[in-house]
Design a protein around this motif. Sequence first.
Motif, PDB file in Angstrom:
ATOM      1  N   ALA A   1      43.812  24.499 -21.957  1.00  0.00           N
ATOM      2  CA  ALA A   1      43.716  25.719 -21.147  1.00  0.00           C
ATOM      3  C   ALA A   1      44.435  25.530 -19.808  1.00  0.00           C
TER       4      ALA A   1
ATOM      5  N   GLN B   1      41.549  30.394 -21.654  1.00  0.00           N
ATOM      6  CA  GLN B   1      40.651  30.418 -20.506  1.00  0.00           C
ATOM      7  C   GLN B   1      39.342  31.117 -20.874  1.00  0.00           C
TER       8      GLN B   1
ATOM      9  N   LEU C   1      37.325  28.710 -22.841  1.00  0.00           N
ATOM     10  CA  LEU C   1      36.789  27.685 -21.946  1.00  0.00           C
ATOM     11  C   LEU C   1      35.658  28.240 -21.093  1.00  0.00           C
TER      12      LEU C   1
ATOM     13  N   LEU D   1      39.921  21.138 -25.144  1.00  0.00           N
ATOM     14  CA  LEU D   1      40.139  22.525 -24.727  1.00  0.00           C
ATOM     15  C   LEU D   1      40.424  22.680 -23.232  1.00  0.00           C
ATOM     16  N   PRO D   2      39.709  22.011 -22.329  1.00  0.00           N
ATOM     17  CA  PRO D   2      40.052  22.169 -20.907  1.00  0.00           C
ATOM     18  C   PRO D   2      41.476  21.720 -20.573  1.00  0.00           C
TER      19      PRO D   2
ATOM     20  N   ALA E   1      32.462  28.811 -23.189  1.00  0.00           N
ATOM     21  CA  ALA E   1      31.948  27.711 -24.003  1.00  0.00           C
ATOM     22  C   ALA E   1      30.463  27.451 -23.759  1.00  0.00           C
TER      23      ALA E   1
END
Length: 183
Positions: A94, A127, A130, A90-91, A133
């Motif tokens: 994003a 974002q 993220l 995910l990072p 999270a």
Amino acid sequence: MTNSQDIARYRANLQGEVDSITLYNAMAEAESRPQLADVYRRLSKVEEKHASFWEGKIRDAGGVVNPRTATTRTHIKVWLAKFFGPGLVLPMIASAEQADRGMYDHQPESSRTGMPMDERSHARILQAMLDTAPQGMEGSSLARLEGRHRTIGGNALRAAVLGANDGLLSNLSLVMGVAGAAL
């Protein structure tokens, strides 16, 4: 008049969309929470529309549309998502969406489409996922944001992001205060 540089740009845009489709579908499959998996599937559907648009542009310009194949970099991210979970990838996604959020803003072919808005929206959604999270934002909240953000002007998304930032800032301030007091 379309030239070879335009066709090359269309192909590059198409490749980016194909990579996104592949990655979002893999993230949906790897995601254990159904609501978040649904968000990834929705993002993939939007990218599918974009890919079809660029394929049409290539055909209209007299070019040949090659079979869709994701890049090696995307295949590595898919593998990471499958074996280590979507949270690891995910990072990266994003960050890539943030970098690409304005890629269609100055392309005349996409000016009258919703693609520039879609790309900015994807960057905001990822974002928010993220940023929230650590707090574990519910997938249903993200699904609502993704499904309704266009009709309400992004206010729900803005509230989610600001709420997440407030939560992160409060925790960081507390940790910094305790660390400072310990010195």
